[in-house]
Scaffold this motif. Structure first.
Motif, mmCIF file in Angstrom:
data_model
loop_
_atom_site.group_PDB
_atom_site.id
_atom_site.type_symbol
_atom_site.label_atom_id
_atom_site.label_comp_id
_atom_site.label_asym_id
_atom_site.label_seq_id
_atom_site.Cartn_x
_atom_site.Cartn_y
_atom_site.Cartn_z
ATOM 1 N N MET A 55 0.840 -1.201 0.000
ATOM 2 C CA MET A 55 0.000 0.000 0.000
ATOM 3 C C MET A 55 0.873 1.248 0.000
ATOM 4 N N GLU A 56 1.889 1.208 0.848
ATOM 5 C CA GLU A 56 2.779 2.359 0.914
ATOM 6 C C GLU A 56 3.430 2.597 -0.448
ATOM 7 N N GLN A 57 3.809 1.480 -1.070
ATOM 8 C CA GLN A 57 4.446 1.582 -2.384
ATOM 9 C C GLN A 57 3.492 2.183 -3.406
ATOM 10 N N ILE A 58 2.232 1.785 -3.305
ATOM 11 C CA ILE A 58 1.243 2.300 -4.247
ATOM 12 C C ILE A 58 1.100 3.806 -4.086
ATOM 13 N N LEU A 59 1.003 4.255 -2.821
ATOM 14 C CA LEU A 59 0.867 5.691 -2.583
ATOM 15 C C LEU A 59 2.091 6.449 -3.069
ATOM 16 N N ALA A 60 3.262 5.832 -2.894
ATOM 17 C CA ALA A 60 4.485 6.508 -3.318
ATOM 18 C C ALA A 60 4.509 6.687 -4.833
ATOM 19 N N GLN A 61 3.898 5.724 -5.535
ATOM 20 C CA GLN A 61 3.932 5.798 -6.997
ATOM 21 C C GLN A 61 2.855 6.721 -7.563
ATOM 22 N N LEU A 62 1.821 6.981 -6.742
ATOM 23 C CA LEU A 62 0.633 7.663 -7.257
ATOM 24 C C LEU A 62 0.945 8.984 -7.981
ATOM 25 N N PRO A 63 1.681 9.919 -7.368
ATOM 26 C CA PRO A 63 1.901 11.193 -8.075
ATOM 27 C C PRO A 63 2.593 11.002 -9.421
ATOM 28 N N GLN A 64 3.602 10.131 -9.447
ATOM 29 C CA GLN A 64 4.329 9.910 -10.691
ATOM 30 C C GLN A 64 3.420 9.330 -11.767
ATOM 31 N N GLN A 65 2.587 8.363 -11.365
ATOM 32 C CA GLN A 65 1.713 7.731 -12.356
ATOM 33 C C GLN A 65 0.673 8.716 -12.869
ATOM 34 N N VAL A 66 0.235 9.648 -12.025
ATOM 35 C CA VAL A 66 -0.710 10.665 -12.500
ATOM 36 C C VAL A 66 -0.035 11.513 -13.571
ATOM 37 N N ILE A 67 1.216 11.902 -13.313
ATOM 38 C CA ILE A 67 1.950 12.698 -14.302
ATOM 39 C C ILE A 67 2.140 11.895 -15.586
ATOM 40 N N ASN A 68 2.534 10.609 -15.441
ATOM 41 C CA ASN A 68 2.680 9.752 -16.620
ATOM 42 C C ASN A 68 1.383 9.722 -17.423
ATOM 43 N N GLY A 69 0.276 9.558 -16.692
ATOM 44 C CA GLY A 69 -1.030 9.437 -17.342
ATOM 45 C C GLY A 69 -1.420 10.713 -18.066
ATOM 46 N N LEU A 70 -1.160 11.851 -17.430
ATOM 47 C CA LEU A 70 -1.513 13.122 -18.067
ATOM 48 C C LEU A 70 -0.695 13.338 -19.336
ATOM 49 N N THR A 71 0.588 13.003 -19.278
ATOM 50 C CA THR A 71 1.447 13.190 -20.441
ATOM 51 C C THR A 71 0.937 12.373 -21.615
ATOM 52 N N LEU A 72 0.749 11.062 -21.328
ATOM 53 C CA LEU A 72 0.317 10.165 -22.384
ATOM 54 C C LEU A 72 -1.081 10.538 -22.857
ATOM 55 N N GLY A 73 -1.948 10.869 -21.882
ATOM 56 C CA GLY A 73 -3.334 11.197 -22.191
ATOM 57 C C GLY A 73 -3.437 12.402 -23.099
ATOM 58 N N SER A 74 -2.572 13.405 -22.882
ATOM 59 C CA SER A 74 -2.712 14.590 -23.722
ATOM 60 C C SER A 74 -2.254 14.289 -25.149
ATOM 61 N N ILE A 75 -1.301 13.365 -25.296
ATOM 62 C CA ILE A 75 -0.914 12.979 -26.660
ATOM 63 C C ILE A 75 -2.057 12.194 -27.327
ATOM 64 N N TYR A 76 -2.649 11.264 -26.588
ATOM 65 C CA TYR A 76 -3.802 10.523 -27.124
ATOM 66 C C TYR A 76 -4.896 11.488 -27.542
ATOM 67 N N ALA A 77 -5.104 12.523 -26.711
ATOM 68 C CA ALA A 77 -6.190 13.459 -26.981
ATOM 69 C C ALA A 77 -5.957 14.185 -28.301
ATOM 70 N N LEU A 78 -4.712 14.620 -28.531
ATOM 71 C CA LEU A 78 -4.426 15.324 -29.785
ATOM 72 C C LEU A 78 -4.698 14.424 -30.983
ATOM 73 N N LEU A 79 -4.313 13.152 -30.842
ATOM 74 C CA LEU A 79 -4.539 12.209 -31.936
ATOM 75 C C LEU A 79 -6.026 11.939 -32.111
ATOM 76 N N ALA A 80 -6.710 11.811 -30.978
ATOM 77 C CA ALA A 80 -8.136 11.480 -31.026
ATOM 78 C C ALA A 80 -8.920 12.576 -31.741
ATOM 79 N N LEU A 81 -8.459 13.830 -31.612
ATOM 80 C CA LEU A 81 -9.135 14.931 -32.283
ATOM 81 C C LEU A 81 -9.253 14.666 -33.782
ATOM 82 N N GLY A 82 -8.155 14.183 -34.360
ATOM 83 C CA GLY A 82 -8.150 13.911 -35.796
ATOM 84 C C GLY A 82 -9.180 12.859 -36.181
ATOM 85 N N TYR A 83 -9.251 11.781 -35.384
ATOM 86 C CA TYR A 83 -10.238 10.731 -35.671
ATOM 87 C C TYR A 83 -11.642 11.290 -35.577
#
Lengths: 309, 398
Positions: A1-29
């Motif tokens: 659990m502690e490990q999960i919490l420690a990873q949470l902020p980083q994974q949110v940043i990872n998700g936002l980065t990837l998500g915004s790229i997906y979003a730009l691509l999705a616009l075209g579709y």
């Protein structure tokens, strides 16, 4: 659990980065689907071409392990090169692969799109000899430029990706709701024939949708190169799949939906990894898609379509 | 309408007559001239020549073609020309089976170099066995492949159960790592090697945590964030694609991860790994299943010719060249004085009984009963100033 919490902020940043790229691509579709009711399967490959062009431009500025110019001009010329090539490519694909088939059934354009995708992939494979091309991201955006907060490392690359994508999405949203072209696009997507009677040159609107969407894909391609640090001729397929999923998730044909879908998908992918093994990240993505389609078939922001009799 | 049709048809019939006569004359004519020339002997080249792994596949194919050209310049197989038959499997097991079946149908294909990936060999072995078609894989290291009792199976690379324990020994004795994170790509090769390393590390009580990615992954942030949370002092990569490893190491720096890296034989590739990682590969350890042939005097000629023609050589080029040469040598022995009487069965026997073949690998090659290579060693290399430096040698013992 502690490990999960420690990873949470980083994974949110990872998700936002990837998500915004997906979003730009999705616009075209989404734009193309909204107007033509067709799935542009070559979109992911246009994105791949964009990332390779960005790499090519970067090589002009890199000699023997050092960058010849400041980061700003290098990044701008990479994006510029990619956008010019992908916009022209998108327009060309529309003109030669889709327009002649517009009168046929929807299936024919779909097949033509698959064909365009295969051609792009194979040409890219021949030109790159199947090798992965490494982006020297560290020469342009130093890996020392990073903020550490709550145990997460937010590198400048991520920050740039997130900020640029959000700026582009806001600009797109404004363009669709407030400009003449945006209005023409919405009109054409609602009823092409009626739009034509109102004096809108729908054929031009369609071309514009392809060109703008492909340009965005070009920018996304450069950003994915900077983020993944390497690109190859196969990246278009999986990125295209994800972005298409994002478009469906948000409500296909809906521009804001595509953006929301991309972000939700990116976050689901990286937050899911907190609890499940990273190999299952695609399983998580598609489970989210299935769940949304069952509960809200029109997508997160889509409007329900009345069954036509 | 009807008449026109008939007219056309009539013309057509004349055309058909004419063409068939020409063909007949040609056949008879060439029969007289070329009647005595034997059909070429074909060597199958199986590997991922397109798709994700096409880089390593093409490195191999170029070397195979070079070996065959050289042999042809020396008169082929007792006067019979040698041709390369290409069986592209894209690294996909199901396509590997198709390639095997296509080779099996061609009666002139008498031996195969490849397939390259363990998963492909594993899937295609039964098909090769049914055809009695001998294969020499240059790079399939999964131990299970030669334990299944197929006589056609041969390989010139040592198995993962020699490489894994050697890697574990190096990790414990030389790097002195206490906490190791192992990432693999779920493939027969990657996961197989990772299993071996993990088992050997568990035996000597080094703490191991494991994680997986897929062959399609380009984004390693999710797994690296997990890795970071366990704070390992060594990350072992059981991956088959060096480009993937390079991307992973670069992204690790972006996340502020500072562990050392180690990987298997597939990583030993300059262009994709060292150049691709742009400095992030510096200090990485790699176990290799053969000595760097740049250090073998007998290989100099090969390297000079290969690099003059195709550019930078990879580890797969040397191994593929060697495997092809061994196959050609065996075919020559099998042909004896009667090149017309070459059969798949004779080729298989001849490959099986190759002993002390001295080529470019730096050790005499022979095969044991199972088709595994004899006399090989495992070498540990370190990336230093963008090059590979040998730091340790272990005999390949299972």
């Amino acid at each position: 659990m502690e490990q999960i919490l420690a990873q949470l902020p980083q994974q949110v940043i990872n998700g936002l980065t990837l998500g915004s790229i997906y979003a730009l691509l999705a616009l075209g579709y989404s734009m193309v689907y909204g107007i033509l009711r067709m799935l542009n399967f070559a979109h992911g490959d246009v994105f791949m071409v964009g990332s390779l062009i960005g790499w090519g431009v970067l090589q002009l500025f890199v000699r023997g392990g050092t960058a010849l110019a400041k980061s700003g001009p290098v990044l701008v010329s990479m994006v510029f090169g990619a956008v010019v090539v992908t916009s022209v490519l998108g327009g060309t694909i529309e003109r030669f692969a889709y327009r002649p088939l517009q009168k046929g059934s929807r299936l024919t354009t779909l097949i033509s799109a698959l064909g365009a995708s295969i051609i792009l992939q194979n040409v890219a494979m021949l030109l790159t000899q199947g090798r992965a091309k490494a982006y020297q991201t560290e020469l342009v955006i130093s890996s020392d430029w990073a903020i550490s907060a709550l145990g997460a490392t937010i590198s400048a690359t991520r920050l740039i990706i997130i900020c640029v994508s959000i700026a582009l999405m806001l600009a797109m949203d404004y363009a669709v709701t407030h400009t003449m072209l945006g209005k023409a696009m919405r009109a054409t997507s609602q009823d092409r024939e009626a739009a034509e009677y109102m004096g809108i040159r729908t054929q031009r609107v369609i071309s514009a949708a392809f060109i703008v969407g492909s340009g965005l894909a070009g920018i996304a391609g450069v950003m994915i190169g900077l983020y993944y640090t390497q690109v190859d001729f196969m990246i278009g397929f999986s990125a295209g799949m994800k972005a298409f999923t994002a478009a469906v998730l948000g409500g296909i044909g809906n521009v804001r939906g595509a953006m929301a879908g991309g972000l939700v998908l990116g976050l689901a992918e990286s937050l899911g990894v907190l609890f499940l093994a990273p190999v299952y990240k695609d399983v998580i993505v598609f489970s989210v898609l299935i769940a949304v389609l069952i509960l809200r078939p029109q997508g997160i922001l889509g409007k329900p379509v009345d069954e036509k009799v | 309408m009807k008449r026109m049709f008939r007219l056309r048809f009539g013309k057509m019939r004349n055309l058909v007559k004419l063409v068939s006569m020409v063909i007949l004359v040609l056949c008879v004519g060439t029969g007289f001239v070329y009647g005595k020339e034997l059909p070429p002997v074909k060597i199958g080249a199986a590997g991922p020549f397109t798709g994700d792994l096409s880089k390593i596949g093409l490195d191999a194919l170029n070397a195979i073609q070079m070996a065959v050209e050289e042999a042809n310049a020396e008169g082929g197989i007792k006067g019979r020309k040698i041709e390369v038959a290409i069986g592209d499997d894209m690294g996909d097991p199901s396509k590997g089976v198709l390639a095997a079946e296509r080779f099996a149908m061609d009666k002139n294909v008498l031996g195969v170099v490849g397939p390259m990936n363990s998963a492909t060999v594993s899937a295609a072995l039964p098909a090769y066995d049914r055809a009695g078609l001998v294969i020499i894989s240059q790079s399939a290291t999964n131990p299970d492949l030669s334990e299944r009792g197929y006589r056609v199976m041969h390989r010139i690379c040592p198995r993962d159960d020699a490489q894994g324990p050697a890697a574990a020994r190096f990790i414990a004795e030389e790097i002195k790592a206490k906490n190791v994170y192992i990432i693999d790509d779920k493939g027969t090769y990657g996961q197989g090697l990772a299993d071996q390393v993990a088992a050997a590390l568990n035996q000597i009580r080094v703490k191991v945590t494991r994680g997986q990615i897929t062959l399609e992954d380009r984004d390693f942030s999710p797994i690296l964030t997990r890795v970071k949370a366990t704070q390992p002092d060594l990350i072992y990569l059981g991956l088959s694609n060096p480009a993937q490893a390079a991307g992973l190491m670069k992204q690790a720096i972006g996340l502020g991860l500072s562990a050392r890296f180690m990987g298997g034989d597939c990583m030993k590739e300059k262009d994709q790994l060292v150049a691709g990682a742009g400095g992030a590969a510096e200090g990485m350890y790699i176990t290799a299943i053969g000595r760097d042939i740049a250090e073998v005097p007998a290989a100099r000629e090969f390297i000079r010719k290969f690099e003059g023609k195709y550019g930078a050589m990879s580890v797969f080029s040397g191994q593929s060249y060697e495997a092809t040469k061994i196959l050609i040598e065996a075919l020559r022995v099998a042909a004896g004085d009667n090149p017309a009487g070459l059969t798949k069965a004779k080729a298989l026997d001849a490959v099986h009984s190759i002993r002390d073949y001295k080529g470019i690998m730096g050790f005499p090659i022979g095969f044991d009963e199972k088709g595994d290579v004899l006399g090989a060693s495992i070498y540990v290399y370190q990336v230093e100033n963008g090059d590979f430096r040998e730091v340790k040698e272990y005999p390949a013992e299972v």
